[in-house]
Every structure is written in structure tokens, then in C-alpha cells.
Design an enzyme around this catalytic site. Structure first.
Site, PDB file in Angstrom:
ATOM      1  N   ASN A 221       0.866  -1.186   0.000  1.00 25.90           N
ATOM      2  CA  ASN A 221       0.000   0.000   0.000  1.00 25.90           C
ATOM      3  C   ASN A 221       0.903   1.237   0.000  1.00 25.90           C
ATOM      4  OD1 ASN A 221      -1.787   2.059   0.528  1.00 25.90           O
ATOM      5  ND2 ASN A 221      -2.297   1.379   2.606  1.00 25.90           N
TER       6      ASN A 221
ATOM      7  N   LYS B 293       0.021   4.259  -0.351  1.00 23.81           N
ATOM      8  CA  LYS B 293      -0.642   5.452   0.216  1.00 23.81           C
ATOM      9  C   LYS B 293      -0.411   6.649  -0.709  1.00 23.81           C
ATOM     10  CE  LYS B 293      -0.144   3.344   4.701  1.00 23.81           C
ATOM     11  NZ  LYS B 293      -0.145   3.478   6.144  1.00 23.81           N
TER      12      LYS B 293
ATOM     13  N   HIS C 132      -9.515   1.136   4.710  1.00 25.06           N
ATOM     14  CA  HIS C 132      -8.267   1.357   5.446  1.00 25.06           C
ATOM     15  C   HIS C 132      -8.533   2.346   6.575  1.00 25.06           C
ATOM     16  CE1 HIS C 132      -4.224   2.659   6.427  1.00 25.06           C
ATOM     17  NE2 HIS C 132      -3.792   1.553   5.848  1.00 25.06           N
TER      18      HIS C 132
ATOM     19  N   GLU D 171      -7.011   4.806   7.581  1.00 22.41           N
ATOM     20  CA  GLU D 171      -6.803   6.215   7.213  1.00 22.41           C
ATOM     21  C   GLU D 171      -7.989   6.759   6.425  1.00 22.41           C
ATOM     22  OE1 GLU D 171      -2.954   5.641   5.409  1.00 22.41           O
ATOM     23  OE2 GLU D 171      -2.118   5.152   7.381  1.00 22.41           O
TER      24      GLU D 171
ATOM     25  N   GLU E 275      -5.563  -4.910  10.420  1.00 25.30           N
ATOM     26  CA  GLU E 275      -4.549  -3.887  10.641  1.00 25.30           C
ATOM     27  C   GLU E 275      -4.892  -3.107  11.906  1.00 25.30           C
ATOM     28  OE1 GLU E 275      -2.326  -2.698   6.809  1.00 25.30           O
ATOM     29  OE2 GLU E 275      -4.061  -1.420   6.989  1.00 25.30           O
TER      30      GLU E 275
ATOM     31  N   GLY F  85       2.320   2.241  10.732  1.00 26.15           N
ATOM     32  CA  GLY F  85       3.328   3.295  10.623  1.00 26.15           C
ATOM     33  C   GLY F  85       4.034   3.632  11.931  1.00 26.15           C
TER      34      GLY F  85
ATOM     35  N   SER G 237       3.171  -2.181  10.314  1.00 22.51           N
ATOM     36  CA  SER G 237       4.600  -2.273  10.617  1.00 22.51           C
ATOM     37  C   SER G 237       5.230  -3.615  10.257  1.00 22.51           C
ATOM     38  CB  SER G 237       4.859  -1.910  12.088  1.00 22.51           C
ATOM     39  OG  SER G 237       4.512  -0.552  12.325  1.00 22.51           O
TER      40      SER G 237
HETATM   41  P1  PGA Z   1       2.764   0.283   7.611  1.00 20.82           P
HETATM   42  O1  PGA Z   1       1.307   0.524   6.959  1.00 20.82           O
HETATM   43  O2  PGA Z   1       3.282  -1.014   7.036  1.00 20.82           O
HETATM   44  O3  PGA Z   1       3.579   1.468   7.150  1.00 20.82           O
HETATM   45  O4  PGA Z   1       2.583   0.219   9.071  1.00 20.82           O
HETATM   46  C1  PGA Z   1       0.423  -0.534   6.755  1.00 20.82           C
HETATM   47  C2  PGA Z   1      -0.844  -0.013   6.130  1.00 20.82           C
HETATM   48  O5  PGA Z   1      -1.300   1.077   6.503  1.00 20.82           O
HETATM   49  O6  PGA Z   1      -1.454  -0.679   5.260  1.00 20.82           O
END
Ligand code: PGA
Length: 257
Positions: free
Chosen positions: A17, A19, A104, A106, A174, A180, A219
Site C-alpha cells: 500500500n 498510500k 483502510h 486512514e 490492521e 506506521g 509495521s
Molecule cells: P505500515 O502501513 O506497514 O507502514 O505500518 C500498513 C498499512 O497502513 O497498510
């Protein structure tokens, strides 16, 4: 990884992803992933890159003939119409996508996408011939309050169309607090959650629950991917930050060699 405990029937999926990261100058990174995948770098795993929508068409011509699929990061529920700034599932499909990430955290928090909206978008994805990667996960406060399982249960109940199948649906667990941050749940907590999710999808989708892949995301890095991907009922990963460089992404996918 011969000792993985996932069902041998499920082909693992490792999805990146990107983003809101990626310009045309980053297309060579996708070409590198294609080249590494063509040499067997992902073993038995299926690979998907979800770059910004602006990159999908160019990425699709790079990925042509390579064992790497493309995905969008969200879509509108309608196929077309007066929705300035939005993008439909049909448009993603037309640009060369095979998958779309939906719900997601976000999007859920930054764009007020609730379970009902996620479900409608998943229906739109199926209509367009895309596979939806539906994300669920609890916040830190919800986990600390002992609410992680019921929160995820409610998200699944509200977000998953009842006509879903393994062809049209992938679930990504997630935890919001792991995205992140460099933090991950314990393997015990991941196993508990993935077992719970497996049970829930059995209930909602009778006869189809065993075939639907459940990814872990939050992560995932080259250094922890082996341990995380070995957890029972973890059928792959949704990778954010570490998917932006081909070396890290392929090191993660490489656990399936
Ligand atoms: P990350 O993000 O691997 O940077 O923690 C995962 C995601 O948001 O899909």
C-alpha cells in the site's frame, strides 16, 4: 518456509500500500519488483502493488506479463457520475487494477468511511470485477479496554457483503496503533485475532470462510515478516512503508520462497 501453519490451500498474498506516495520517477521501483518476482523472489506468494491511482496505468504496462498485480486504495460506490474528485471501481479496473483496498483506517478516520460505506464500495468492487481487500482493526484504546475482538467483529459484520467469496474478498487485519508506528501485536494476539476473524467469516459466509485470505498489516518489515507470516491463519501481509522500496518489499515476500 516449510513449517508455516496456514492452510496449504490458500495462496499467500503480499500487497503493498503506497498510500499518497509515488511519482512517475518511482515507476522503476515497480519494474524492479516485477523483475524480482519473475525470478521467483516471492515464491508461492501472489504480489500486489497499490500505488496512487495516477500511477496505475503506467504501472500496468510495466507489470504486463509479470506476476505482479495492481490495486487501487479506495473507490466510490457508484460507477460514474457527479462526484468530483472521486474514482470508481470501474475506472480502477479500466486502468489495469485487479484489487482495491477498502476501509483502510486512514480512510475510515480521515474520510469518515463507516462500515456501511465500506460494504457499498466492496459491492462496487465486485460489480467491476475487482477483488476487495477490506481492512479492519482496533485502536489502541479499544485494545486496552479489551474491546479488540468485538470492535473487529462489528467491522466485519458491517463491511462484508454477504455474497463475498475468495475470488472477490480478502480481509486485512490492521490494528490502527500498529500502522506506521513500528509497533506490532504479539504473535499470540495476532493468532487470537486471526482465529476470531476466521470464525466470523465462517459465520457470515457459510461454506466460504476457509478459502478467504486474512492478511496481517501494520509495521510489517523484512525483520519481522518471517515471524508474523508463520502465525496460524495469517495468509499474507498488507505492507505500507516497507513496500515503497523494492528490496524491502521483496525481502518480505521472500519469506514465502
Ligand atoms: P505500515 O502501513 O506497514 O507502514 O505500518 C500498513 C498499512 O497502513 O497498510
Amino acid at each position: 518456509m516449510r513449517d508455516r501453519q496456514v492452510s496449504p490451500r490458500l495462496r499467500p498474498l503480499v500487497a503493498g500500500n503506497w498510500k499518497m506516495n509515488g511519482l512517475r520517477k518511482n515507476l522503476p521501483e515497480i519494474a524492479k519488483i516485477c523483475a524480482a518476482a519473475a525470478e521467483g523472489g516471492a515464491g508461492e506468494a501472489e504480489l500486489v502493488i497499490c500505488p496512487p491511482a495516477t500511477m496505475i496505468m503506467a504501472a500496468a504496462s510495466i507489470c504486463e506479463g509479470a506476476p505482479v498485480a495492481l490495486g487501487g486504495q479506495h473507490c466510490h460506490a457508484e460507477p460514474s457520475g457527479p462526484f468530483t474528485g472521486d474514482i470508481s471501481a470501474e475506472m480502477l479496473k479500466d486502468a489495469g487494477a485487479k484489487y482495491v483496498i477498502l476501509g483502510h483506517s486512514e480512510r475510515r478516520s480521515g474520510h469518515n468511511e463507516g462500515n456501511e460505506a465500506v460494504r457499498e464500495k466492496a459491492v462496487a468492487a465486485f460489480r467491476a470485477g475487482l477483488t476487495a481487500i477490506v481492512c479492519v482493526g482496533e485502536t489502541k484504546a479499544e485494545r486496552e479496554a479489551g474491546e479488540a475482538l468485538p470492535v473487529v467483529g462489528a467491522q466485519l459484520a458491517g463491511s462484508i457483503p454477504l455474497n463475498s467469496s475468495s475470488e472477490t474478498l480478502v480481509i486485512a487485519y490492521e490494528p490502527v496503533w500498529a500502522i506506521g508506528t513500528g509497533l506490532t501485536p504479539t504473535t499470540h494476539d495476532i493468532a487470537e485475532m486471526h482465529r476470531f476473524i476466521r470464525g466470523q467469516i465462517h459465520e457470515h459466509l457459510p461454506g466460504r470462510g476457509d478459502a478467504i485470505r486474512i492478511l496481517y498489516g501494520g509495521s510489517v518489515k523484512p525483520g519481522n515478516a518471517g515471524e508474523l507470516m508463520r502465525v496460524e491463519n495469517v495468509d499474507g501481509a498488507l505492507v505500507g512503508g516497507a513496500s515503497l522500496t523494492s528490496d524491502d518489499f521483496m525481502a518480505i515476500a521472500g519469506v514465502y520462497r
